[in-house]
Design an enzyme around this catalytic site. Sequence first.
Site, PDB file in Angstrom:
ATOM      1  N   ASP A 279      46.076  64.303 -28.088  1.00 57.09           N
ATOM      2  CA  ASP A 279      46.495  64.091 -26.708  1.00 57.09           C
ATOM      3  C   ASP A 279      45.230  64.030 -25.859  1.00 57.09           C
ATOM      4  OD1 ASP A 279      47.537  64.146 -24.179  1.00 57.09           O
ATOM      5  OD2 ASP A 279      48.562  66.076 -24.386  1.00 57.09           O
TER       6      ASP A 279
ATOM      7  N   ASP B 117      61.916  62.306 -17.335  1.00 56.02           N
ATOM      8  CA  ASP B 117      60.799  63.025 -17.950  1.00 56.02           C
ATOM      9  C   ASP B 117      61.116  64.523 -17.983  1.00 56.02           C
ATOM     10  OD1 ASP B 117      58.187  63.649 -18.850  1.00 56.02           O
ATOM     11  OD2 ASP B 117      57.387  61.894 -17.829  1.00 56.02           O
TER      12      ASP B 117
ATOM     13  N   ASP C  34      57.607  62.845 -26.813  1.00 53.96           N
ATOM     14  CA  ASP C  34      56.226  62.842 -26.325  1.00 53.96           C
ATOM     15  C   ASP C  34      55.513  64.046 -26.956  1.00 53.96           C
ATOM     16  OD1 ASP C  34      53.983  62.342 -24.832  1.00 53.96           O
ATOM     17  OD2 ASP C  34      54.925  62.694 -22.887  1.00 53.96           O
TER      18      ASP C  34
ATOM     19  N   ARG D 166      55.042  58.897 -29.013  1.00 47.33           N
ATOM     20  CA  ARG D 166      53.636  58.693 -28.661  1.00 47.33           C
ATOM     21  C   ARG D 166      52.744  58.812 -29.885  1.00 47.33           C
ATOM     22  NH1 ARG D 166      50.851  62.277 -24.057  1.00 47.33           N
ATOM     23  NH2 ARG D 166      50.709  63.741 -25.781  1.00 47.33           N
TER      24      ARG D 166
ATOM     25  N   ASP E 273      48.983  57.775 -22.107  1.00 42.93           N
ATOM     26  CA  ASP E 273      48.691  57.976 -20.692  1.00 42.93           C
ATOM     27  C   ASP E 273      47.509  57.139 -20.231  1.00 42.93           C
ATOM     28  OD1 ASP E 273      50.752  59.701 -20.930  1.00 42.93           O
ATOM     29  OD2 ASP E 273      49.546  61.525 -20.880  1.00 42.93           O
TER      30      ASP E 273
ATOM     31  N   HIS F  90      56.036  53.113 -15.780  1.00 41.75           N
ATOM     32  CA  HIS F  90      55.983  54.569 -15.786  1.00 41.75           C
ATOM     33  C   HIS F  90      54.871  55.017 -14.848  1.00 41.75           C
ATOM     34  CE1 HIS F  90      56.536  58.591 -17.056  1.00 41.75           C
ATOM     35  NE2 HIS F  90      55.624  58.651 -18.009  1.00 41.75           N
TER      36      HIS F  90
END
Length: 933
Positions: A273, A419, A532, A592, A608, A666
């Site tokens: 991440d 979300d 996610d 993701r 992201d 998004h």
Amino acid sequence: MAVARRLLGAAVVFTVCLIPALTVDRSNFKTCDQSSFCQRQRRLQPGLSSYRAALGSAKLSSDKLEVQLIDDKNQASLLLEVYGLVGNMTRIKINEINPLKPRYEVPDVLVGTPLPTNLQVTGQDDNTLELSLGETGHKLLVTGTPFRLDILSGQDLVLSVNSRGLLHFEHLRERKDTDTEKKDVPAETDEENPEEVESDKEEESKKPEVDEPGMWDETFKTHTDSKPNGPSSVGLDFSLPGFENVYGIPEHADNMKLRTTEGTDPYRLYNLDVFQYELYNTMALYGSVPLLLAHNVKRTLGIFWLNAAETWVDISSNIAGKTLFGKMLQYMQGGGETPQTDVRWMSESGIIDVFLLLGPSPFDIFKQYASLTGTQALPPYFSLGYHQCRWNYNDEEDVRNVDAGFDEYDLPYDVIWLDIEHADGKRYFTWDPHKFPNPRDMLSGLKEKRRKMVAIVDPHIKIDSGYRVHNEIRAQNLYIKTKDGSDYEGWCWPGSAAYPDFTNPEMRKWWASMFSYDKYEGSMDNLFVWNDMNEPSVFNGPEVTMHKDALHWGGWEHRDVHNLYGLYVQRATTEGLIQRSGGKERPFVLTRAFFAGSQRYGAVWTGDNAAEWDHLKISIPMCLSLSLVGISFCGADVGGFFKSPETELLVRWYQAGAYQPFFRAHAHLDTPRREPWLHGDDNMAVIRDVLRQRYTLLPFWYTLFYKALSEGEPVMRPLWVEFPSDVSTFAMDSQYMLGSALLVRPVTEAKARGVQVYLPGDGEVWYDVHSYQRYEAPQTFYLPVTMNSIPVYQRGGSIIPRKDRPRRTSDCMQDDPFTLYVALNLQGEARGELFLDDGHSFNYEQNEFLFREFNYSQGKLTASSLDPSGVFKTPSWIERIVIIGATKPSSITLSLQGGSESSLEFEYDQSTSVITVRKPGVNIASDFTVSLR
Ligand SMILES: *[C@@H]1O[C@H](CO)[C@@H](O)[C@H](O)[C@H]1NC(C)=O
Ligand SMILES: *[C@@H]1O[C@H](CO)[C@@H](O)[C@H](O)[C@H]1NC(C)=O
């Protein structure tokens, strides 16, 4: 959606302020030098391998060759297994003969046991064994000392293994706990003095195995990785003579054509991440697919390195012959001046298990890889429409208002997303009782409009004795453990969280059962899911992920399974959505994190990103790289996740996103609202036009996805896949193909007045889909653009079915009539396909589908079935046929199978050479011929 927050002590700071400077904090993530195994592997320089293959011990059975590899440095031995596989593939496995404990072999990624071919010895001398690899004319040479493998196709050397002597396999061993030895680090080799390198090697070979720092524990920032198994890494090199272009090994925010990594870090595959990722570098991102493709004008190759541990890939560019080709030189064309790419794989644990895909064409590679890892799941039709997301739609009223906005402004859309804030305190499978007190009413409201919702379900589970999900997982003992055997805890969105062990089939089964309508309260059949943070993201863990010495089912370390975790999360979720419908309905799950094989479970997005022009630009090569490794259902957050896009960027991003497979807007929690009607009427009109273009092409997208399912063909394709001998396409990132029919060159530059467009193909023609302007290829030209422009070209020779009536949702278009766009090539021919079914169930597997072919040749358009086993009833008929690049006919007649003939009305536009045939009126399922005279 995800943000790794900086940590202060043990507390996570959940600040929600805007972060002005957007750059990754590189110091959070390891370089190769900070990863002790990468450093040890990379220290070994090209040279003569210290391994020899004991050819005297070779055992040949009908399906494999087994040979011992002996390391002359320490007399340790390995077992090499070589398999010839059906369909031009070779599998090479290398493992210890008697490891101290078993080494991890990746399960659940291959769709079955690959079919072996017959191996036969076709030649032998003192130091070489020559084998034929089954039916395809490929040969394998095994050289004894130093050990290497070479694969030949006829007289061409295609690929060599260990020709640079970089096989390095760390045997599991007992720890020798003496401080003096720990300091005894082998000398660095001296690159400038090759003779010294050799003598160093000999020196080294006399030394016993020594322990060095980082082997038995390793500290990065504040985290110490206890390494109870010690050093266990594996590495191997591959040489590709004649290749200068390599691709694949996503996920990286980089160009499609991979760079050489000499003097920089290797490409890293370790699902992470990465907060505010940087562009154009080799750092790891959220997902990993260890498949590399190589392409030149003559052939395409693939190397699939099946290992789920942290992996680094070095790429260097060389001249074949200088790198110890030895007797292989006789197979090289043009002596020693052939360009060559060398690829070196290094993984922290597991075994060497590698599949060499020999092509020779790009489509052969796609088939070969699909035969190993499966193909893209067929998406439900709605999921190819437009998705509206933000972190967060705050409550039921907000959802209602946004939904109503699309109707008020006449904008088509299919799915609204929620979300993490929708859940009660980030307890997934629940709803915030104040903001979402009546989820079923909300979902019913959407259902009346034939729309869907996606809600997030992340794999970190809030540790809270009042939370049923947590209690049940804990009671069944299904959480990942620390090295000491307690439940692993980390910080994530809910605060303190535990992580279900998705590698355990029991865990996946339980998780899947949670999606049944009675267990997931408030859910309905139009609610779908988004996974996610499944790298997994652990805010206070090393590199924002899990400790490598955490323990999984079967006693495996997280180190062994890390890159597989995200795949398992998506798989369990997908299985849950299938089960809740009694096995009838197709799921939609976005993930993701991913690994090889994730294509079987749904869609992937690029994580992201940021509202910057370069992020828009890089969405193309990022999705192309995924497409090349089997993951077709890819998209990037439209508008950019972090920061607020200027209107021009947002509009351009809609235009680009409409022509990428997964199309979702998004935005970060802290950014101003940006629904399409908030940017002025002119811009909204442009966005409306973009959305309508997307929806008219849904039948085409769906057919491409059917081809991805049935043939493993990528939906979005680099130009070189369609034009494999056109070298000018080999590094092209700014334009791409959808199937073989559309070329897309989105405008991704600020204040663009025009763009360069390249139309490939010797003797081909292309047509601008908006103006029908005709272009002869190959040519590069400057196209002036306005804010309305999306440069898209239909290839002469193709037929594209569209549904041109604007509607509110894709579901509303289900029974709408088709228009066929027939674009003629220079021979006056064209061909196209259409796949059709109910768009949501698995009934297509029971032959409830239509797979139609349209063929235009010599003034006749014929429609027939490409798969007569498929039967599906639809009221959809053909309302129009547009023939582009045609001369004016005097009459047009329609004849149906039964023999009835009728004449059709048409118009001819002289200026564009386009015939528009009015109302053929035939059902899309019927066979017919339209004849022009
Ligand atoms: C295998 O390779 C040969 C030539 O090298 C080629 O003709 C054949 O089509 C390939 N087969 C498959 C299944 O890829
Ligand atoms: C299209 O039709 C023509 C004429 O009937 C035939 O010769 C040709 O093979 C067909 N093409 C395809 C791809 O089916």
